[in-house]
Design a protein around this motif. Structure first.
Motif, short mmCIF file in Angstrom:
data_model
loop_
_atom_site.label_atom_id
_atom_site.label_comp_id
_atom_site.label_asym_id
_atom_site.label_seq_id
_atom_site.Cartn_x
_atom_site.Cartn_y
_atom_site.Cartn_z
N GLY A 159 -7.84 -24.39 -58.17
CA GLY A 159 -9.00 -25.11 -58.77
C GLY A 159 -10.31 -25.89 -58.92
N PHE A 160 -9.99 -25.67 -57.76
CA PHE A 160 -11.40 -26.51 -57.21
C PHE A 160 -12.36 -25.86 -57.12
CE2 PHE A 160 -14.09 -27.97 -54.05
CZ PHE A 160 -14.45 -28.89 -54.60
N ILE A 161 -12.12 -24.60 -56.29
CA ILE A 161 -13.09 -23.66 -56.42
C ILE A 161 -13.73 -23.15 -57.64
CG2 ILE A 161 -13.61 -21.33 -55.30
CD1 ILE A 161 -13.16 -23.52 -52.90
N ALA A 162 -12.00 -22.88 -58.35
CA ALA A 162 -12.91 -21.98 -59.99
C ALA A 162 -14.51 -23.12 -60.63
CB ALA A 162 -11.41 -21.70 -60.80
N LYS A 163 -14.22 -24.18 -61.06
CA LYS A 163 -14.48 -25.34 -61.64
C LYS A 163 -15.45 -25.34 -60.96
CE LYS A 163 -10.72 -28.03 -63.53
NZ LYS A 163 -9.82 -29.46 -63.92
N PHE A 164 -15.77 -25.49 -59.59
CA PHE A 164 -16.79 -25.92 -59.06
C PHE A 164 -17.56 -24.12 -58.90
CE2 PHE A 164 -19.96 -25.71 -55.64
CZ PHE A 164 -20.06 -26.26 -55.53
N ASP A 165 -17.31 -23.37 -59.62
CA ASP A 165 -18.34 -22.42 -59.34
C ASP A 165 -18.92 -21.72 -60.72
OD1 ASP A 165 -19.10 -19.97 -57.73
OD2 ASP A 165 -17.48 -18.23 -58.40
N VAL A 166 -18.04 -22.45 -62.62
CA VAL A 166 -18.94 -22.47 -63.23
C VAL A 166 -19.82 -23.15 -63.67
CG1 VAL A 166 -16.45 -21.00 -63.86
CG2 VAL A 166 -16.24 -23.33 -63.85
N PHE A 167 -18.89 -24.47 -62.48
CA PHE A 167 -20.19 -25.46 -63.00
C PHE A 167 -21.27 -25.51 -62.00
CE2 PHE A 167 -16.75 -29.12 -64.11
CZ PHE A 167 -16.72 -28.42 -64.72
N ALA A 168 -21.46 -24.88 -61.03
CA ALA A 168 -22.50 -24.56 -60.96
C ALA A 168 -23.32 -23.51 -61.40
CB ALA A 168 -22.37 -23.66 -59.66
N ALA A 169 -22.70 -22.40 -61.74
CA ALA A 169 -23.17 -21.27 -63.04
C ALA A 169 -23.79 -21.75 -63.86
CB ALA A 169 -22.32 -20.05 -63.26
N ALA A 170 -23.32 -22.80 -64.52
CA ALA A 170 -23.67 -23.49 -65.82
C ALA A 170 -24.59 -24.32 -65.77
CB ALA A 170 -22.72 -24.55 -66.33
N ALA A 171 -24.89 -25.42 -64.43
CA ALA A 171 -26.03 -26.28 -63.86
C ALA A 171 -27.07 -25.05 -63.94
CB ALA A 171 -25.53 -27.44 -63.49
#
Length: 595
Positions: free
Chosen positions: A501-513
């Motif tokens: 879950g951490f990697i998944a959230k980090f990945d989508v947050f990075a893409a959105a940012a």
């Protein structure tokens, strides 16, 4: 099609080119659909004693064979940098996202079918024929006294699955009781599940809107039925089925109406043609009002399936009322299929309207993250907590769509895989935690309630699922392994490091940012913090609260099918948090739609 004119006397006809059917590329879906059809024939013609083993073999074998076929197709279609092909005259698109999502759905199907086949978590009165062999009860094998067998060693109870033996009967009537005593098994769930899986595999692969609607109905109709087949809490289960059906019918109507508007705007229902037409109109300053209205209506139907706010009202009730194996299957597989279709519609068909639809998706994503996280805090039922968690995760996944680039698409694909395994394992673990066994109707409590007369017929000799949070007090201390595995799932939902879950959230947050969505990332982090309270609350109850003095639930050891499924989900949840790079690379390589 390119018709050629043929003149024969005074009559002029147009010769129609017959479409080519790429059977090899379609083989994974054909295998699953074929097994589902064979399963229906098994239900119609096979003897009752053979149905369960035949259906289980079909339902486990078809996804395995289909996955092997999918690997073969993927190797052929992506060799030398290839990106797949259009099949069925463009109605089906076999490209990299399709292959990735279909492979994920087949793996989910294998685990979910194993969970549906579980027969150790429920115990019911023995079938009459088995009681005769055991010499229990009257001469005809019937029970004596109040009609309920004892739960003791000589009681004749047998293991059963989690589905009602008579789905067409009125809940809690003699008809259901007699079906249980006769040893009836609802093996129809297996072909229904296979047909649903086939529809889900087709859904993200659709190249036009009519095919997408057909796929939507193919996987939705079996789910409506499956939701109403719970062995326990029958009225809640049937209510969940009815709610899902009625709201699903409305969402399908929106989808069809949107397709009509899109056709009126572009003159086509093919997504690639729609995308080219809308982009040309937008670039030339043409009117795109009809196309925008059509997209809004299409989005209602698709966002309903992913469970995003404000189209989420069905999720808490349906997740709570449906049989837990069906809930696990829906929570994982439906979200994967629906997001796959949503991504294809927006990326391929409506890229030219991004400036118009992006603010609306911002609102949907923010509402999903915030409202679902806050609502989860107010829940006391674990299944409803996980239901609101599912809604919140739909909002997080939407951040990858809003990013609208290769990084966002890859992050979304990774998130879907991580979330699917975590939620499968979480619901499977909930199912093994049970209330104390029910009495036979002769206890002091039963006599106090019903008097000296026989108690109402109750075929169940085992406890129900213990889903109230107060029942989980001290559970982790009494069953450390179960508590630890469930804590892993909860920490993954919360986005704690060393979990998927951490990697998944980090990945989508990075893409959105990276695409200018910094505000979304801030709101996502705040929502994650709110939701973390819910998950930590359950962990505290399991490991730090006192064990109830009476009525403490226990953990029932499931069969190898469920045990191996939970173990696999736990392993994947941890492995993707520690070694995520292989799947990240696979998701990034799959992030290219064929237009």
């Amino acid at each position: 099609m390119n018709p050629t004119t043929v003149t024969d006397g005074p009559l002029t006809l147009a010769a129609i080119d017959t479409p080519n059917i790429e059977y090899a590329s379609l083989s994974p879906m054909l295998i699953v659909f074929g097994a589902g059809v064979i399963g229906v024939l098994v239900e119609a013609f096979a003897p009752r004693r053979l149905r369960y083993p035949l259906q289980l073999s079909l339902s486990l074998g078809a996804p395995v064979i289909g996955f092997a076929a999918l690997v073969t197709v993927a190797v052929a279609q992506t060799r030398d940098g290839g990106n797949g092909e259009f099949a069925m005259s463009g109605a089906v698109v076999i490209d990299r996202p399709t292959l990735y999502l279909q492979g994920l759905l087949l793996i989910i199907a294998i685990v979910a079918v194993g969970f549906m086949a579980e027969r150790r978590l429920e115990r019911v009165v023995a079938p009459v024929t088995m009681r005769k062999l055991a010499g229990v009860g009257g001469p005809d094998g019937s029970s004596t006294g109040n009609g309920i067998t004892s739960g003791g060693p000589a009681g004749g109870g047998v293991d059963a699955d989690m589905f009602t033996p008579s789905g067409a009967s009125v809940p809690n009537t003699d008809a259901e009781f007699e079906a249980t005593r006769a040893g009836a098994v609802t093996t129809e769930v297996f072909p229904l599940a296979l047909l649903a899986v086939g529809g889900m595999m087709l859904f993200p692969a659709c190249g036009d809107l009519p095919t997408m609607f057909v796929a939507l109905e193919v996987f939705s109709l079996p789910l409506y039925l499956l939701c109403g087949l719970a062995r326990r809490r029958r009225l809640i289960s049937q209510e969940a089925s009815l709610k899902y059906f009625l709201l699903g019918a409305f969402s399908s109507a929106f989808f069809l109406f949107g397709s009509a508007f899109v056709y009126g705007a572009t003159g086509s229902l093919n997504l690639s043609t729609i995308g080219a037409s809308i982009s040309a109109a937008a670039d030339s300053g043409g009117d795109t009002t009809l196309a925008l209205i059509g997209l809004a209506l299409l989005a209602v139907g698709l966002l309903f399936k992913v469970g995003a706010v404000p189209f989420h009202s069905w999720i808490p009730d349906v997740y709570q009322g449906a049989p837990t194996p069906v809930t696990a299957f829906m929570a994982a597989a439906t979200k994967v299929a629906a997001f796959g279709a949503l991504l294809r519609v927006f990326y391929v068909g409506f890229e030219g309207l991004r400036e118009q639809w992006e603010p609306a998706l911002w609102a949907v994503a923010i509402a999903s993250m915030v409202i679902a996280s806050v609502m989860a805090v107010t829940q006391n039922d674990v299944k409803r907590m996980l239901a609101y968690s599912s809604i919140a995760h739909a909002g997080f996944i939407l951040l990858g769509l809003i990013a609208f680039d290769d990084a966002g698409l890859g992050a979304t694909l990774f998130y879907l895989a991580a979330y699917a395994f975590t939620t499968l394992g979480a619901f499977a673990t909930v199912a093994v935690i049970r209330e104390p066994d029910t009495d036979s109707g002769t206890s002091a409590r039963s006599v106090a309630i019903h008097g000296a007369a026989p108690a109402p017929r109750n075929p169940h000799l085992s406890g129900r699922e213990a889903t109230d949070l107060t029942q989980w007090s001290g559970l982790g201390r009494r069953y450390p392994l179960v508590g630890a595995m469930f804590a892993v799932y909860l920490l993954s939902f919360a986005g704690i490091p060393l979990t998927s879950g951490f990697i998944a959230k980090f990945d989508v947050f990075a893409a959105a940012a990276g695409s200018g969505g910094g505000v979304l990332v801030v709101i996502g982090v705040i929502s994650s913090a709110i939701a973390a309270y819910v998950y930590i609350r359950i962990i505290v109850a399991m490991f730090f609260d006192d064990v109830p003095t009476a009525g403490a639930p226990h953990v029932v050891k499931p069969s190898m099918l469920t045990t191996s499924g939970i173990a696999l989900c736990t392993l994947v949840t941890v492995a993707l948090g520690v070694f995520p790079q292989p799947l990240l690379d696979l998701a990034d390589s799959a992030a290219v739609f064929l237009r």
